[in-house]
Design a protein around this motif. Structure first.
Motif, PDB file in Angstrom:
ATOM      1  N   CYS A   1      -1.265  -3.610  -6.165  1.00 34.49           N
ATOM      2  CA  CYS A   1      -0.655  -3.555  -4.852  1.00 34.49           C
ATOM      3  C   CYS A   1       0.541  -2.605  -4.821  1.00 34.49           C
TER       4      CYS A   1
ATOM      5  N   GLN B   1       2.622  -2.062  -2.594  1.00 25.92           N
ATOM      6  CA  GLN B   1       2.865  -1.410  -1.312  1.00 25.92           C
ATOM      7  C   GLN B   1       4.357  -1.425  -0.980  1.00 25.92           C
TER       8      GLN B   1
ATOM      9  N   TYR C   1       6.369   2.093  -0.120  1.00 27.35           N
ATOM     10  CA  TYR C   1       6.887   2.392   1.217  1.00 27.35           C
ATOM     11  C   TYR C   1       8.390   2.239   1.353  1.00 27.35           C
TER      12      TYR C   1
END
Ligand code: SF4
Ligand code: SF4
Length: 88
Positions: A37, A39, A43
């Motif tokens: 993952c 993420q 970001y």
């Protein structure tokens, strides 16, 4: 990606009104027990989330933008008021 450092603006995390709180029981990387993952790491505009199993944020520079909470596919991150008793 640039890495956080002390600049003319100082520790920009001082300006934050909310901070991310991680629920590791929901985090996909923690649940899988392997790098996955990330993420939140990808970001985060400040580059202050470590790319490690078990999330860690450099709160000296986290500006409380909430992007990590928005992109987390597992709902493992919530933004809590900076002065909340359980903010850590
Ligand atoms: S985005 Fe959410 S599920 Fe993915 S590594 Fe970060 S906290 Fe864990
Ligand atoms: S709130 Fe914003 S600056 Fe702080 S860790 Fe999440 S994405 Fe990064």
């Amino acid at each position: 990606m640039s890495t956080p450092c002390i600049g003319e603006a100082g520790h920009t995390g001082d300006w934050r009104s909310v901070r991310p709180k991680f629920d590791e029981t929901k985090c996909l990387a923690v649940k899988a027990g392997r790098p996955a993952c990330f993420q939140c790491w990808a970001y985060c505009p400040e580059g202050v989330i470590k790319k490690e199993i078990g999330t860690e944020v450099d709160l000296d520079y986290c500006k409380g933008c909430g992007i990590c909470a928005e992109v987390c596919p597992a709902g493992a991150i919530t933004m809590v008021p900076e002065n909340a008793e359980d903010a850590e």
